[in-house]
Design an enzyme around this catalytic site. Structure first.
Site, PDB file in Angstrom:
ATOM      1  N   HIS A  61      -2.557  -3.295 -26.402  1.00 38.08           N
ATOM      2  CA  HIS A  61      -1.834  -4.456 -26.920  1.00 38.08           C
ATOM      3  C   HIS A  61      -2.015  -5.690 -26.039  1.00 38.08           C
ATOM      4  CE1 HIS A  61       1.212  -1.258 -28.470  1.00 38.08           C
ATOM      5  NE2 HIS A  61       0.158  -1.332 -29.255  1.00 38.08           N
ATOM      6  N   LYS A  71       2.489  -8.397 -16.953  1.00 38.95           N
ATOM      7  CA  LYS A  71       3.402  -7.248 -16.970  1.00 38.95           C
ATOM      8  C   LYS A  71       3.419  -6.566 -15.609  1.00 38.95           C
ATOM      9  CE  LYS A  71       2.438  -6.158 -21.818  1.00 38.95           C
ATOM     10  NZ  LYS A  71       1.915  -5.137 -22.737  1.00 38.95           N
ATOM     11  N   TYR A 131       8.912  -1.898 -18.087  1.00 36.22           N
ATOM     12  CA  TYR A 131       8.073  -2.993 -17.612  1.00 36.22           C
ATOM     13  C   TYR A 131       8.770  -4.336 -17.745  1.00 36.22           C
ATOM     14  CZ  TYR A 131       6.769  -3.233 -22.608  1.00 36.22           C
ATOM     15  OH  TYR A 131       6.782  -3.318 -23.977  1.00 36.22           O
ATOM     16  N   ASP A 169      -1.796   0.703 -34.016  1.00 37.97           N
ATOM     17  CA  ASP A 169      -2.780   1.101 -33.012  1.00 37.97           C
ATOM     18  C   ASP A 169      -3.969   1.843 -33.631  1.00 37.97           C
ATOM     19  OD1 ASP A 169      -1.211  -0.130 -31.146  1.00 37.97           O
ATOM     20  OD2 ASP A 169      -0.254   1.711 -30.464  1.00 37.97           O
TER      21      ASP A 169
END
Length: 182
Positions: A61, A71, A131, A169
């Site tokens: 992603h 991130k 995250y 995905d």
């Protein structure tokens, strides 16, 4: 904390100092001043968490353009293979990836700068993944690259037939058709 630069510029493995005794352990998971001194200025605005079972693959992603996200990822329970793919067209490592095992045991973290696609595969029975991001989620800017794209050649340690993926995905775009960063 120990900051280890990976082979992709801007992607860092961070190993915390863990103090253990008979009661358990203590560690600093994030220290802004130290992080900015070692990696640079990043202003995190949101924390996210997911829980997944063995074989779940989330990714690859990224958010396009100005909505791109840096991130800082880690695992609170279980273990995952975490992957970052360089989408920065001017980078000497454009199109290459780095993978790192993150687990509750090793307590490693991975910092992924803007301009990367990101994904992870759960290797344990269950994993809790958390995250920090420096930009909010923007569904209109969301994109996904196929996890099994042959141009990337990511070495996933679980057979595709054992993986669990979302429709998004499963139908991600090919790397050669992805939107890159300049």
């Amino acid at each position: 904390m120990n900051y280890i630069q990976t082979e992709i510029d801007g992607v860092w493995v961070i190993e915390p100092k863990v103090f253990s005794d008979a009661r358990g352990y203590f560690m600093e998971a994030f220290k802004e001043e130290e992080f900015q001194r070692e990696i640079g200025p990043v202003h995190f605005v949101q924390d996210n968490e997911s829980k997944s079972t063995f074989g779940v693959l989330r990714g690859l992603h990224y958010q396009r353009g100005a909505m791109s996200q840096a991130k800082l990822v880690r695992v609170l329970q279980g273990r995952v293979l975490d992957v970052a793919v360089d989408l920065r067209r001017q980078s000497p490592t454009f199109g290459r990836y780095v993978s790192v095992e993150l687990s509750a045991d090793n307590k490693r973290q991975l910092f992924i700068p803007r301009g990367m696609a990101h994904g992870f595969l759960v290797l344990s029975d269950e994993a809790i993944f958390t995250y920090k991001v420096d930009n909010v989620y923007a569904p209109q800017a969301e994109a996904s690259i196929r996890f099994d794209d042959p141009d990337l050649g990511i070495d996933w340690p679980v057979a595709p037939e054992q993986m669990l993926l979302s429709d998004k995905d499963l139908h991600g775009t090919a790397f050669k058709n992805a939107e890159y960063f300049d």
